[in-house]
Design an enzyme around this catalytic site. Structure first.
Site, PDB file in Angstrom:
ATOM      1  N   GLU A   1      86.532  71.401 -25.094  1.00 62.48           N
ATOM      2  CA  GLU A   1      87.804  72.116 -24.898  1.00 62.48           C
ATOM      3  C   GLU A   1      87.730  73.351 -24.009  1.00 62.48           C
ATOM      4  O   GLU A   1      87.808  74.496 -24.491  1.00 62.48           O
ATOM      5  CB  GLU A   1      88.364  72.535 -26.260  1.00 62.48           C
TER       6      GLU A   1
ATOM      7  N   GLU B   1      88.781  64.717 -31.665  1.00 63.14           N
ATOM      8  CA  GLU B   1      89.271  65.544 -32.766  1.00 63.14           C
ATOM      9  C   GLU B   1      90.741  65.254 -32.981  1.00 63.14           C
ATOM     10  O   GLU B   1      91.516  65.193 -32.024  1.00 63.14           O
ATOM     11  CB  GLU B   1      89.170  67.055 -32.470  1.00 63.14           C
TER      12      GLU B   1
HETATM   13  C1  BGP Z   1      89.782  72.716 -31.866  1.00 62.32           C
HETATM   14  C2  BGP Z   1      88.336  73.083 -31.935  1.00 62.32           C
HETATM   15  C3  BGP Z   1      87.727  72.989 -33.283  1.00 62.32           C
HETATM   16  C4  BGP Z   1      88.650  73.278 -34.450  1.00 62.32           C
HETATM   17  C5  BGP Z   1      90.037  72.720 -34.251  1.00 62.32           C
HETATM   18  C6  BGP Z   1      91.047  73.208 -35.249  1.00 62.32           C
HETATM   19  O1  BGP Z   1      90.381  73.484 -30.882  1.00 62.32           O
HETATM   20  O2  BGP Z   1      87.569  72.276 -31.083  1.00 62.32           O
HETATM   21  O3  BGP Z   1      86.561  73.750 -33.258  1.00 62.32           O
HETATM   22  O4  BGP Z   1      88.605  74.585 -34.844  1.00 62.32           O
HETATM   23  O5  BGP Z   1      90.546  72.987 -32.981  1.00 62.32           O
HETATM   24  O6  BGP Z   1      91.538  74.445 -34.849  1.00 62.32           O
HETATM   25  P1  BGP Z   1      91.786  75.618 -35.843  1.00 62.32           P
HETATM   26  O7  BGP Z   1      90.491  75.790 -36.546  1.00 62.32           O
HETATM   27  O8  BGP Z   1      92.152  76.785 -34.989  1.00 62.32           O
HETATM   28  O9  BGP Z   1      92.875  75.182 -36.709  1.00 62.32           O
END
Ligand code: BGP
Length: 468
Positions: free
Chosen positions: A161, A375
């Protein structure tokens, strides 16, 4: 089609800093987050889900509950504590050998990310990826890992990302060094990380390692608010800034004229600039056909309205629904209050956006080869009980996004698998510990794991592949 193909990979995702804990043991170097979180005083990343010690349990659970692959990341500063040390740190190197071997022993395929938001502090404090020295250091670290773990790892990911990293650092200010509204740094950071990616995958292919390599982009689909014509340019500009600039760099090896026009329009409106050299472009060009797969992280889509006001962002990092503001001068304004369900962090739940995004990638970048959803998942304040943690909204969320995958497959896109974020509850960068995503509940005091209803559902899904 309501069934997942038999060969469709079902995995779970994590990241080193969010799961491992042990931030200062066995020679691990600092990352910028360590001091940043301490100063903030809201929460810290230690012990997180204690994956550093508990990984055998998590891998066993993965095996038992039909999680066939695990996305993990290597903490760069466990291997090279300052990012560019002459010698690797033996304890850090050994930890990942042990972890990968255990994953193989449990029949859980490791997909390994080299950089997941955690540049070593020594490099971060010298400008992170804005400094070309970090690019060189990253490539050297990548080569070390490709060599060292070639027996155990067959799937590599360079970066996780790039847009969320650079915008978090330089636009939103929710990631260290917490700078706001700096479009030059945001775009330059994205470009430089893409050069680092290009160099790393070229090296991977030149050295002929066995296995596959790709990159992960967070691709939130941008739609004009209310479908109105006057909002189309705003949606396009935002799409370029967050998605298309990176996709062009990945798959075209240059930035198309329409993308550069949009970038220059955004920079002009915000007194910014970007430097792209011929040499950089040669690196991008040499790598454009070498990506074995694209990882898409997808949680939400955005509906965008034209906006000429000042830059104005409020990051909802507490789960107080309705507090999000995201308006970029000369780009557009994200709308939240509309007839689409959203979670407490104002993330709009819109599975069609995933399908549309995958179809768009396949159409606009026909050399993409293969896509994994690397993800997807639902941030949710789970209610704990010892009987069964009922997370039905999460099951519903995952199911609908898997259906979106089958729709993309039906439309001819090569979608090979899906990694749920997250395998177990982990630490969330800007939200701490009450925003949970896991199939497995983690009691952060005792570090006990409890399968949620979603874990049982997942196990059954892996067996019967039935999404109805
Ligand atoms: C993505 C990242 C993850 C994870 C996820 C959820 O952007 O790759 O590392 O954190 O988002 O986001 P958040 O934890 O801010 O809800």
């Amino acid at each position: 089609m309501m069934n997942l193909p038999k060969e469709f990979l079902l995995g779970g995702a994590t990241a080193a800093y969010q799961a491992e804990g042990a931030t200062a043991v066995d020679g691990k170097g600092k990352v910028a987050w360590d001091d940043y979180l301490e100063k903030q005083g809201r929460f810290k990343a230690d012990p997180a889900s204690d994956f550093y010690n508990k990984y055998p349990i998590d891998l066993k659970l993965s095996h038992e509950f039909g999680v066939d692959a695990i996305r993990i990341s290597i903490a760069w500063s466990r291997i090279f504590p300052n990012g560019d040390d002459a010698e690797a740190n033996p304890a850090g190197v050994q930890f990942y050998h042990d972890l990968f071997k255990e994953a193989r022993a449990q029949g859980v395929e490791p997909y390994v990310t080299l950089h997941h938001f955690d540049t070593p502090d020594a490099l971060h404090s010298q400008g992170d990826f804005l400094n070309p020295h970090t690019i060189e250091s990253f490539v050297r670290y990548a080569e070390f890992c490709f060599n060292e773990y070639q027996e155990e790892v067959k799937y590599w990911i360079t970066f996780n990302e790039i847009w969320p990293v650079t915008s978090g650092q330089y636009l939103v200010g929710k990631f260290p060094p917490a700078i706001t509204y700096d479009f030059s740094k945001t775009l330059q950071g994205q470009h430089n990380m893409m050069v680092a990616h290009a160099k790393a995958i070229k090296l991977f292919k030149d050295n002929q390692y066995d296995g596959e390599i790709g990159i992960i982009h967070s691709l939130e689909t941008k739609y004009p608010y209310e479908g109105k014509k006057e909002n189309e340019r705003a949606a396009f500009l935002y799409d370029v800034l967050a998605n298309k600039f990176l996709l062009d760099a990945t798959y075209k090896g240059y930035y198309t004229e329409e993308v550069m026009d949009a970038v220059n329009e955004i920079l002009l409106a915000n007194n910014g600039e970007i430097h792209i050299t011929e040499e950089d472009l040669a690196h991008l060009d040499a790598a454009k056909d070498l990506n074995d797969f694209l990882g898409i992280n997808y949680y939400q889509s955005n509906f965008v309205r034209a906006y000429d006001g000042d830059n104005d962002i409020h990051h909802n990092g507490t789960g107080e629904k309705g507090t999000s503001v995201f308006a970029l001068h000369g780009v557009g304004e994200q709308m939240f209050d509309m007839d689409i369900p959203r979670n407490d962090w104002d993330w709009l739940i819109y599975p069609d956006g995933l399908r549309d995004q995958m179809i768009r990638v396949a159409k606009e970048y026909p050399n993409y080869k293969k896509i994994y959803v690397t993800e997807n998942g639902m941030g949710y304040k789970d209610d704990f009980n010892t009987e069964l943690i009922d997370d039905t909204p999460r099951i519903d969320y995952i199911r609908k996004h898997l259906i979106a995958c089958t729709e993309a497959i039906d439309a001819g896109v090569n979608v090979a698998g899906y990694f749920v974020w997250s395998l177990m509850d982990v630490f969330s960068w800007s939200n701490g510990y009450n925003k949970r995503y896991g199939l497995f509940y983690v009691d952060f005091d005792t570090q006990e794991r409890y399968p949620k209803k979603s874990a049982y559902w997942w196990k059954q899904l892996n067996e019967n592949r039935d999404l109805s």
